[in-house]
Design a protein around this motif. Structure first.
Motif, PDB file in Angstrom:
ATOM      1  N   ILE A 244     -69.040 -43.066  28.638  1.00  0.00           N
ATOM      2  CA  ILE A 244     -68.196 -43.002  29.842  1.00  0.00           C
ATOM      3  C   ILE A 244     -68.057 -44.338  30.572  1.00  0.00           C
ATOM      4  O   ILE A 244     -67.017 -44.601  31.175  1.00  0.00           O
ATOM      5  N   GLY A 245     -69.080 -45.198  30.483  1.00  0.00           N
ATOM      6  CA  GLY A 245     -68.988 -46.519  31.124  1.00  0.00           C
ATOM      7  C   GLY A 245     -67.756 -47.279  30.667  1.00  0.00           C
ATOM      8  O   GLY A 245     -67.051 -47.900  31.473  1.00  0.00           O
ATOM      9  N   ARG A 246     -67.465 -47.206  29.381  1.00  0.00           N
ATOM     10  CA  ARG A 246     -66.293 -47.903  28.819  1.00  0.00           C
ATOM     11  C   ARG A 246     -64.995 -47.263  29.279  1.00  0.00           C
ATOM     12  O   ARG A 246     -64.014 -47.949  29.574  1.00  0.00           O
ATOM     13  N   TRP A 250     -62.029 -48.845  31.697  1.00  0.00           N
ATOM     14  CA  TRP A 250     -60.617 -48.876  31.278  1.00  0.00           C
ATOM     15  C   TRP A 250     -59.729 -48.307  32.376  1.00  0.00           C
ATOM     16  O   TRP A 250     -58.753 -48.917  32.795  1.00  0.00           O
ATOM     17  N   ASN A 251     -60.057 -47.106  32.880  1.00  0.00           N
ATOM     18  CA  ASN A 251     -59.243 -46.505  33.937  1.00  0.00           C
ATOM     19  C   ASN A 251     -60.025 -45.397  34.643  1.00  0.00           C
ATOM     20  O   ASN A 251     -60.163 -44.301  34.122  1.00  0.00           O
ATOM     21  N   LEU A 252     -60.524 -45.715  35.843  1.00  0.00           N
ATOM     22  CA  LEU A 252     -61.325 -44.750  36.601  1.00  0.00           C
ATOM     23  C   LEU A 252     -60.481 -43.547  37.038  1.00  0.00           C
ATOM     24  O   LEU A 252     -60.906 -42.400  36.919  1.00  0.00           O
ATOM     25  N   SER A 253     -59.264 -43.803  37.530  1.00  0.00           N
ATOM     26  CA  SER A 253     -58.403 -42.717  38.046  1.00  0.00           C
ATOM     27  C   SER A 253     -58.106 -41.681  36.970  1.00  0.00           C
ATOM     28  O   SER A 253     -58.202 -40.474  37.221  1.00  0.00           O
ATOM     29  N   VAL A 254     -57.764 -42.145  35.766  1.00  0.00           N
ATOM     30  CA  VAL A 254     -57.453 -41.225  34.664  1.00  0.00           C
ATOM     31  C   VAL A 254     -58.678 -40.364  34.333  1.00  0.00           C
ATOM     32  O   VAL A 254     -58.563 -39.162  34.085  1.00  0.00           O
ATOM     33  N   ALA A 297     -68.834 -41.344  36.649  1.00  0.00           N
ATOM     34  CA  ALA A 297     -67.520 -41.798  37.123  1.00  0.00           C
ATOM     35  C   ALA A 297     -67.417 -41.693  38.641  1.00  0.00           C
ATOM     36  O   ALA A 297     -66.885 -42.584  39.315  1.00  0.00           O
ATOM     37  N   TRP A 298     -67.949 -40.602  39.203  1.00  0.00           N
ATOM     38  CA  TRP A 298     -67.873 -40.426  40.659  1.00  0.00           C
ATOM     39  C   TRP A 298     -68.802 -41.376  41.400  1.00  0.00           C
ATOM     40  O   TRP A 298     -68.473 -41.854  42.490  1.00  0.00           O
ATOM     41  N   TRP A 299     -69.982 -41.695  40.818  1.00  0.00           N
ATOM     42  CA  TRP A 299     -70.837 -42.718  41.445  1.00  0.00           C
ATOM     43  C   TRP A 299     -70.157 -44.078  41.404  1.00  0.00           C
ATOM     44  O   TRP A 299     -70.299 -44.887  42.333  1.00  0.00           O
ATOM     45  N   THR A 300     -69.409 -44.357  40.335  1.00  0.00           N
ATOM     46  CA  THR A 300     -68.648 -45.616  40.248  1.00  0.00           C
ATOM     47  C   THR A 300     -67.567 -45.643  41.323  1.00  0.00           C
ATOM     48  O   THR A 300     -67.360 -46.662  41.994  1.00  0.00           O
ATOM     49  N   TRP A 301     -66.858 -44.508  41.488  1.00  0.00           N
ATOM     50  CA  TRP A 301     -65.844 -44.400  42.556  1.00  0.00           C
ATOM     51  C   TRP A 301     -66.467 -44.701  43.911  1.00  0.00           C
ATOM     52  O   TRP A 301     -65.901 -45.424  44.727  1.00  0.00           O
ATOM     53  N   LEU A 302     -67.662 -44.162  44.155  1.00  0.00           N
ATOM     54  CA  LEU A 302     -68.366 -44.365  45.423  1.00  0.00           C
ATOM     55  C   LEU A 302     -68.665 -45.847  45.655  1.00  0.00           C
ATOM     56  O   LEU A 302     -68.426 -46.373  46.751  1.00  0.00           O
ATOM     57  N   SER A 303     -69.176 -46.523  44.620  1.00  0.00           N
ATOM     58  CA  SER A 303     -69.537 -47.944  44.766  1.00  0.00           C
ATOM     59  C   SER A 303     -68.305 -48.819  45.006  1.00  0.00           C
ATOM     60  O   SER A 303     -68.380 -49.832  45.681  1.00  0.00           O
ATOM     61  N   ARG A 304     -67.151 -48.407  44.469  1.00  0.00           N
ATOM     62  CA  ARG A 304     -65.917 -49.185  44.657  1.00  0.00           C
ATOM     63  C   ARG A 304     -65.245 -48.866  45.996  1.00  0.00           C
ATOM     64  O   ARG A 304     -64.629 -49.741  46.604  1.00  0.00           O
ATOM     65  N   THR A 305     -65.359 -47.612  46.433  1.00  0.00           N
ATOM     66  CA  THR A 305     -64.696 -47.191  47.673  1.00  0.00           C
ATOM     67  C   THR A 305     -65.495 -47.599  48.903  1.00  0.00           C
ATOM     68  O   THR A 305     -64.926 -47.969  49.928  1.00  0.00           O
ATOM     69  N   LEU A 306     -66.837 -47.532  48.818  1.00  0.00           N
ATOM     70  CA  LEU A 306     -67.704 -47.812  49.968  1.00  0.00           C
ATOM     71  C   LEU A 306     -68.830 -48.781  49.606  1.00  0.00           C
ATOM     72  O   LEU A 306     -70.009 -48.429  49.694  1.00  0.00           O
ATOM     73  N   PRO A 307     -68.490 -49.997  49.190  1.00  0.00           N
ATOM     74  CA  PRO A 307     -69.558 -50.922  48.782  1.00  0.00           C
ATOM     75  C   PRO A 307     -70.543 -51.256  49.912  1.00  0.00           C
ATOM     76  O   PRO A 307     -71.725 -51.457  49.665  1.00  0.00           O
ATOM     77  N   GLU A 308     -70.054 -51.281  51.169  1.00  0.00           N
ATOM     78  CA  GLU A 308     -70.939 -51.622  52.303  1.00  0.00           C
ATOM     79  C   GLU A 308     -71.773 -50.420  52.759  1.00  0.00           C
ATOM     80  O   GLU A 308     -72.815 -50.592  53.378  1.00  0.00           O
ATOM     81  N   ASP A 309     -71.273 -49.217  52.513  1.00  0.00           N
ATOM     82  CA  ASP A 309     -71.950 -48.005  52.994  1.00  0.00           C
ATOM     83  C   ASP A 309     -72.414 -47.125  51.845  1.00  0.00           C
ATOM     84  O   ASP A 309     -72.461 -45.896  51.971  1.00  0.00           O
TER      85      ASP A 309
END
Length: 378
Positions: A244-246, A250-254, A297-309
């Motif tokens: 899943i990392g790969r 490639w595309n988080l949204s998809v 994938a959702w933890w990756t979304w979290l790190s990209r959406t809220l890097p400071e929090d």
């Protein structure tokens, strides 16, 4: 963490013997997962403020002792009420460990090693999920469901000994400008994303919790074949976690949209094909491949959406996930008892499709937010 995950999902594989022994329905026995979820939610939202002055090493050791006491309580539970009390103690340990996992990893390893350490943590969880259910059902044949739970006790003792010798002192940090777990919900993309995560886990566990009675009643498999199916499902989950990392790169949204749609399709396909063992085994393998890896994938979304929090949002996501598991297991149990597995799986599919729709909205909102932040930076 692996021992904790194994403890959390052990009831899935031995639901039927628990129900028979304690003279309750399978739906009621399934609430053993729901109750741990409720207490995990309450703990994840309050542990940071309640333990603000406690060294993190002592806190982690205390939570491990709680996991040990839970294992003993469940293994020797004379009644359904005592079983639920033991599972409630486990819920406190789950909420505490999960809420602090990312923050603890960030303190134990250099910054550039954090992503690799978090991936290792997720890999350990996938491995525990792979082993716990089939091992529980296999051992349950020979030593009973209580014996299967008791095996977790020496594992908890070994975990405590390992933590005692390896964890350094970690005095609490005071960050005056940090957001609260509920404070991050002021951002609209976070509200949409958290709702999508919640629906994903709700749909997943409405189905997953009742796999054993489904496979026994509809597919007509033996306990040994059921164990083999769960093992295949877990092995597919490990493969999915590796891959899943790969896919996310490639595309988080998809990934956030397509994966729950695939899972919904599998849930629907199980209704007409559930009486065919080979087709069911292949569908469950596909379910494991997608479902086990998707949280990454959702933890990756979290790190990209809220890097400071990320820490505050991490506590919130733990609460959302545990609440969703609770509602999914509880709702699935009510439907299973009232209308049978077909109704449970149909409801799971509808909830997963709703998660995909919100995942699409959340990823778009997140992209807009990051573009806005980027333009302000310039």
């Amino acid at each position: 963490m692996s021992t904790l995950i194994a403890s959390e999902f052990m009831p899935v594989s031995i639901l039927t013997p628990i129900a028979v022994d304690l003279r309750v329905t399978e739906g009621a026995a399934g609430q053993a997962i729901s109750v741990s979820g409720i207490f995990a939610v309450l703990t994840s939202l309050t542990i940071a403020s309640l333990t603000a002055n406690i060294d993190r090493r002592g806190l982690l050791l205390g939570l491990t002792v709680l996991m040990l006491v839970s294992g003993l309580t469940v293994a020797f539970a004379p009644s359904y009420l005592m079983l639920m009390a033991g599972r409630a103690l486990l819920g406190i340990a789950i909420g505490g460990f999960w809420s602090m996992s990312t923050a603890t990893v960030m303190r134990l390893v250099p910054t550039d090693q954090v992503p690799k350490a978090l991936a290792l943590l997720n890999g350990g969880n996938a491995l525990a999920t792979t082993i716990a259910a089939p091992l529980g059902s296999f051992l349950g044949q020979f030593i009973g469901w209580r014996g299967a739970f008791f095996i977790l006790v020496p594992l908890a003792i070994a975990t405590f000994a390992w933590q005692w010798t390896t964890l350094p002192s970690m005095p609490p940090r005071r960050e005056s400008n940090a957001s609260s777990s509920l404070g991050v919900l002021r951002r609209p993309e976070v509200r949409v994303g958290m709702a999508a995560v919640g629906l994903l886990f709700m749909g997943q566990f409405a189905l997953f919790t009742y796999l054993r009675p489904f496979l026994e009643q509809v597919t007509g498999v033996s306990v040994s074949l059921f164990s083999a199916m769960l093992l295949g499902m877990g092995a597919a989950g490990l493969a999915g976690t590796w891959l899943i990392g790969r896919v996310v790169a490639w595309n988080l949204s998809v990934t956030l949209i397509a994966a729950p749609v695939v899972m919904a399709g599998i849930a629907l396909a199980l209704i007409p094909l559930g009486s065919i063992p080979l087709a069911t085994a292949l569908l469950l393998g596909a379910w494991g491949f997608v479902g086990t890896a998707l949280p990454v994938a959702w933890w990756t979304w979290l790190s990209r959406t809220l890097p400071e929090d990320a820490e505050a949002a991490g506590g919130l996501m733990v609460a959302v996930v545990q609440l969703a598991i609770t509602l999914g297991a509880a709702g699935g149990g009510l439907l299973f008892d009232a209308f049978g597995p077909g109704a449970t799986f149909l409801a799971a599919a509808l909830v997963l499709i709703a998660s995909a729709l919100l995942g699409y909205a959340g990823s778009r909102a997140s992209d807009r937010s990051s573009r806005k932040d980027h333009s302000h930076a310039h």
